[in-house]
Structure formats: structure tokens, C-alpha cells
Motif scaffolding. Structure first.
Motif, PDB file in Angstrom:
ATOM      1  N   GLN A 179       7.546  -9.124  24.722  1.00 58.11           N
ATOM      2  CA  GLN A 179       6.787  -7.868  24.770  1.00 58.11           C
ATOM      3  C   GLN A 179       7.681  -6.651  24.545  1.00 58.11           C
ATOM      4  N   ASN A 180       8.969  -6.771  24.908  1.00 62.52           N
ATOM      5  CA  ASN A 180       9.883  -5.635  24.746  1.00 62.52           C
ATOM      6  C   ASN A 180      10.203  -5.342  23.289  1.00 62.52           C
ATOM      7  N   LEU A 181       9.962  -6.342  22.402  1.00 60.80           N
ATOM      8  CA  LEU A 181      10.253  -6.157  20.985  1.00 60.80           C
ATOM      9  C   LEU A 181       9.121  -5.473  20.227  1.00 60.80           C
ATOM     10  N   ARG A 182       7.974  -5.319  20.889  1.00 58.76           N
ATOM     11  CA  ARG A 182       6.774  -4.854  20.192  1.00 58.76           C
ATOM     12  C   ARG A 182       7.021  -3.597  19.378  1.00 58.76           C
ATOM     13  N   ASN A 183       7.739  -2.638  19.939  1.00 58.30           N
ATOM     14  CA  ASN A 183       7.951  -1.382  19.222  1.00 58.30           C
ATOM     15  C   ASN A 183       9.324  -1.307  18.557  1.00 58.30           C
ATOM     16  N   ASP A 184      10.114  -2.394  18.650  1.00 58.24           N
ATOM     17  CA  ASP A 184      11.469  -2.356  18.119  1.00 58.24           C
ATOM     18  C   ASP A 184      11.663  -3.224  16.880  1.00 58.24           C
ATOM     19  N   LEU A 185      10.662  -3.984  16.487  1.00 58.11           N
ATOM     20  CA  LEU A 185      10.797  -4.809  15.296  1.00 58.11           C
ATOM     21  C   LEU A 185      10.903  -3.903  14.073  1.00 58.11           C
ATOM     22  N   TRP A 186      12.045  -3.957  13.389  1.00 55.82           N
ATOM     23  CA  TRP A 186      12.327  -3.000  12.322  1.00 55.82           C
ATOM     24  C   TRP A 186      11.343  -3.098  11.167  1.00 55.82           C
ATOM     25  N   TRP A 187      10.748  -4.280  10.970  1.00 59.57           N
ATOM     26  CA  TRP A 187       9.882  -4.459   9.813  1.00 59.57           C
ATOM     27  C   TRP A 187       8.400  -4.229  10.123  1.00 59.57           C
ATOM     28  N   LYS A 188       8.107  -3.771  11.338  1.00 63.51           N
ATOM     29  CA  LYS A 188       6.709  -3.563  11.726  1.00 63.51           C
ATOM     30  C   LYS A 188       5.979  -2.620  10.762  1.00 63.51           C
ATOM     31  N   LYS A 189       6.595  -1.475  10.439  1.00 59.54           N
ATOM     32  CA  LYS A 189       5.916  -0.490   9.592  1.00 59.54           C
ATOM     33  C   LYS A 189       5.716  -0.987   8.166  1.00 59.54           C
ATOM     34  N   TYR A 190       6.536  -1.969   7.747  1.00 59.38           N
ATOM     35  CA  TYR A 190       6.436  -2.471   6.376  1.00 59.38           C
ATOM     36  C   TYR A 190       5.181  -3.318   6.163  1.00 59.38           C
ATOM     37  N   ILE A 191       4.574  -3.782   7.268  1.00 59.51           N
ATOM     38  CA  ILE A 191       3.304  -4.509   7.141  1.00 59.51           C
ATOM     39  C   ILE A 191       2.250  -3.575   6.553  1.00 59.51           C
ATOM     40  N   THR A 192       2.218  -2.335   7.057  1.00 57.51           N
ATOM     41  CA  THR A 192       1.262  -1.351   6.532  1.00 57.51           C
ATOM     42  C   THR A 192       1.599  -0.997   5.086  1.00 57.51           C
ATOM     43  N   ILE A 193       2.883  -0.910   4.773  1.00 56.82           N
ATOM     44  CA  ILE A 193       3.287  -0.618   3.395  1.00 56.82           C
ATOM     45  C   ILE A 193       2.828  -1.731   2.460  1.00 56.82           C
ATOM     46  N   VAL A 194       2.995  -2.993   2.893  1.00 53.24           N
ATOM     47  CA  VAL A 194       2.539  -4.130   2.096  1.00 53.24           C
ATOM     48  C   VAL A 194       1.025  -4.082   1.921  1.00 53.24           C
ATOM     49  N   GLN A 195       0.307  -3.673   2.976  1.00 55.21           N
ATOM     50  CA  GLN A 195      -1.147  -3.543   2.867  1.00 55.21           C
ATOM     51  C   GLN A 195      -1.526  -2.494   1.827  1.00 55.21           C
ATOM     52  N   LEU A 196      -0.818  -1.374   1.824  1.00 59.34           N
ATOM     53  CA  LEU A 196      -1.088  -0.319   0.849  1.00 59.34           C
ATOM     54  C   LEU A 196      -0.773  -0.792  -0.567  1.00 59.34           C
ATOM     55  N   ILE A 197       0.323  -1.547  -0.723  1.00 59.80           N
ATOM     56  CA  ILE A 197       0.662  -2.107  -2.035  1.00 59.80           C
ATOM     57  C   ILE A 197      -0.438  -3.072  -2.479  1.00 59.80           C
ATOM     58  N   GLN A 198      -0.915  -3.888  -1.520  1.00 58.94           N
ATOM     59  CA  GLN A 198      -1.999  -4.827  -1.807  1.00 58.94           C
ATOM     60  C   GLN A 198      -3.216  -4.111  -2.389  1.00 58.94           C
ATOM     61  N   PHE A 199      -3.634  -3.029  -1.743  1.00 56.98           N
ATOM     62  CA  PHE A 199      -4.806  -2.298  -2.226  1.00 56.98           C
ATOM     63  C   PHE A 199      -4.525  -1.609  -3.558  1.00 56.98           C
ATOM     64  N   GLY A 200      -3.276  -1.201  -3.775  1.00 56.91           N
ATOM     65  CA  GLY A 200      -2.908  -0.622  -5.061  1.00 56.91           C
ATOM     66  C   GLY A 200      -3.031  -1.641  -6.188  1.00 56.91           C
ATOM     67  N   ILE A 201      -2.598  -2.883  -5.932  1.00 56.67           N
ATOM     68  CA  ILE A 201      -2.708  -3.956  -6.930  1.00 56.67           C
ATOM     69  C   ILE A 201      -4.169  -4.276  -7.206  1.00 56.67           C
ATOM     70  N   ILE A 202      -4.963  -4.379  -6.124  1.00 57.98           N
ATOM     71  CA  ILE A 202      -6.396  -4.678  -6.277  1.00 57.98           C
ATOM     72  C   ILE A 202      -7.087  -3.588  -7.085  1.00 57.98           C
ATOM     73  N   LEU A 203      -6.779  -2.330  -6.780  1.00 55.16           N
ATOM     74  CA  LEU A 203      -7.373  -1.205  -7.502  1.00 55.16           C
ATOM     75  C   LEU A 203      -6.987  -1.251  -8.984  1.00 55.16           C
ATOM     76  N   SER A 204      -5.718  -1.478  -9.260  1.00 57.44           N
ATOM     77  CA  SER A 204      -5.233  -1.500 -10.645  1.00 57.44           C
ATOM     78  C   SER A 204      -5.866  -2.639 -11.435  1.00 57.44           C
ATOM     79  N   HIS A 205      -5.908  -3.829 -10.835  1.00 53.76           N
ATOM     80  CA  HIS A 205      -6.466  -4.978 -11.544  1.00 53.76           C
ATOM     81  C   HIS A 205      -7.969  -4.822 -11.755  1.00 53.76           C
ATOM     82  N   SER A 206      -8.663  -4.267 -10.762  1.00 52.22           N
ATOM     83  CA  SER A 206     -10.111  -4.066 -10.891  1.00 52.22           C
ATOM     84  C   SER A 206     -10.431  -3.083 -12.009  1.00 52.22           C
ATOM     85  N   ILE A 207      -9.672  -2.004 -12.086  1.00 50.41           N
ATOM     86  CA  ILE A 207      -9.871  -1.027 -13.160  1.00 50.41           C
ATOM     87  C   ILE A 207      -9.565  -1.664 -14.517  1.00 50.41           C
TER      88      ILE A 207
END
Length: 266
Positions: free
Chosen positions: A188-216
Motif C-alpha cells: 500500500q505504501n507504493l501506491r503513490n510512489d510507483l514511477w510509471w503510474k502516470k504513464y498508464i494515463t499517457i498510454v490510454q491517451l495514445i490509445q485513443f489517438g491511434i483509434i481516432l487516427s485509424h477511424s478517420i
């Protein structure tokens, strides 16, 4: 317009094979209604005078199951698309009903759809642990949308095709997300200290960017006979999710970091 909506809702499924929960709107709507009533009304009422439940063991097991489930699904999905399914990524269409690997397409698509019901348990755990702050509009909207839109696609457009290609990126995100959840549940102490936590959201944003580009890209091809509604709606919902997840990233990481920097300066 109303007549067109009724005509759309009254269509018969293109694939006669109806797997569990895909035969009509009602089972899915009942599940989602029960989910919303529980997390918004009954769950909070039940927990009002109770202490949060210790579900750490259950959550560890749940996260491991999700990681394994999504990893296996990802491997089989990629193998199917580049192998026996022989998808043309320039214009992806559902396999014909008599195709020798159609059942692969059906069960892989259905496995992803079923996993969206498994995802709903995450919110139930939040309620039972009194983590109400984590039950945000984005969280609930995302879960409800993924279940119901998944059903609409399977029911009106069949299994596989363009949407199946798009959801493969979401499977990658889920592997990362549930790996983070598992690590957090272990310590539980690692919850806010995992260095790659914020990159999950970045990957999600990249995912939606790919979906948007391919759909267009799909929509710009007049000779592509794939589901144009899938490509159109994929474009629209990608923009919505880019805004929602972008706002979350801004509030969770950018603004707090600026405040810390400002305090150091002063």
C-alpha cells in the motif's frame, strides 16, 4: 430521425450465433442498471454505518486474474489478426459467416466483451472499501459505455472486424493498469510512489489517438465496406475520452507538480 432510430433498434443481428448476454438489450441493461443502483444508492446506504471491508486478498486475486486474462486475450487476438484471420489493416471487415475461422473471431470478440462485465467489480470493491472518491464520473461513464457499446456492436454488426482491431489496444492498457493495481495491493505504501503510474494515463491517451487516427483513415476510404458507424463512433468517443483522460492527467499530475514547483520557488 426517430424513425431511423427505431429502424436501427429493430434490426436483426447479422450473425445468428448469439452468445450469452448478446441475445437482446435487456440482460445487459438489467446488469448495468443493477450496477448503477448499487454503486450510487444501495452500496453507500449499506456501508453508511459499517467499517470498510478488508478486501486486499480478494483484490490481489482479482488483479492476477485480470492480468492473466488480458495477456492471454492479447496473444490470441494478435495471432488471429495477423494469422488465420488475415486482417487487412487498411480496411478491416468482419469475416464471412462461413469462414473456417469465424468461431475464433466470435469467441475472441466475446471474451473481450465478457471482460467488460468483470471490470464492473472494480467499482463494487470501491464501494465496499468506502473509496467513494475513486468513483468519479469518468470511471463510471467509462465502464458503462464499454459494456453497452460492446453489446451494440456485437448485436448489430457481428463479431470481429474494425472494432476488434481497436479494442486490442485497450487490452494492452488493461495489462498495464491491472499490473499497477496488483503492485499497489501488494504494498500500500507504493501506491503513490510507483514511477510509471502516470504513464498508464499517457498510454490510454495514445490509445485513443491511434483509434481516432485509424477511424478517420477508414472513413476517408469510399471503397472500404467495414462498419462505418464503428469508425464514426470510434472517432467521436475517442475525442470524448481524450478530453476526459486529458483533464484527469492535468488535474492529477500537471497542476500538483506546478504547485510543488511554485512552493519551492517561494
Amino acid at each position: 430521425m426517430f424513425a431511423h432510430i427505431l429502424e436501427f433498434l429493430g434490426r436483426s443481428p447479422p450473425d445468428p450465433v448469439r452468445l450469452p448476454l448478446t441475445g437482446s438489450h435487456w440482460p445487459v441493461l438489467i446488469v448495468l442498471t443493477t450496477y448503477l443502483v448499487f454503486i450510487k444508492i444501495l452500496g453507500p446506504m449499506f456501508m453508511q454505518s459499517r467499517k470498510p471491508y478488508d478486501l486486499n486478498g480478494v483484490i490481489k486475486a482479482y488483479n492476477i486474474i485480470q492480468i492473466a486474462y488480458n495477456m492471454i486475450l492479447l496473444v490470441f487476438a494478435v495471432y488471429f489478426m495477423v494469422g488465420p484471420g488475415d486482417y487487412s489493416f487498411k480496411c478491416i471487415s468482419n469475416l464471412p459467416l462461413d469462414h473456417e475461422y469465424k468461431n475464433w473471431e466470435r469467441w475472441l470478440s466475446y471474451s473481450y466483451f465478457f471482460n467488460k462485465f468483470m471490470d464492473l467489480l472494480e467499482t463494487v470493491f470501491f464501494v465496499l472499501r468506502k473509496k467513494d472518491r475513486q468513483i468519479t464520473f469518468l470511471h463510471v461513464f467509462h465502464h458503462v459505455y464499454m459494456v453497452y457499446f460492446g453489446f451494440l456492436y456485437l448485436y448489430y454488426y457481428g463479431y470481429g472486424g474494425h472494432a476488434f482491431f481497436l479494442i486490442t489496444f485497450n487490452v494492452v492498457v488493461h495489462v498495464l493498469m491491472y499490473t499497477y493495481y496488483y503492485q499497489s495491493s501488494v504494498n500500500q505504501n507504493l501506491r503513490n510512489d510507483l514511477w510509471w503510474k502516470k504513464y498508464i494515463t499517457i498510454v490510454q491517451l495514445i490509445q485513443f489517438g491511434i483509434i481516432l487516427s485509424h477511424s478517420i483513415y477508414i472513413l476517408r476510404q469510399d471503397d472500404c465496406h467495414t462498419s462505418r458507424l464503428s469508425a464514426t463512433w470510434g472517432s467521436i468517443i475517442s475525442v470524448i475520452f481524450i478530453i476526459l483522460f486529458g483533464n484527469f492527467y492535468l488535474r492529477a499530475y500537471i497542476i500538483p507538480q506546478k504547485k510543488k514547483t511554485s512552493r519551492r520557488v517561494h
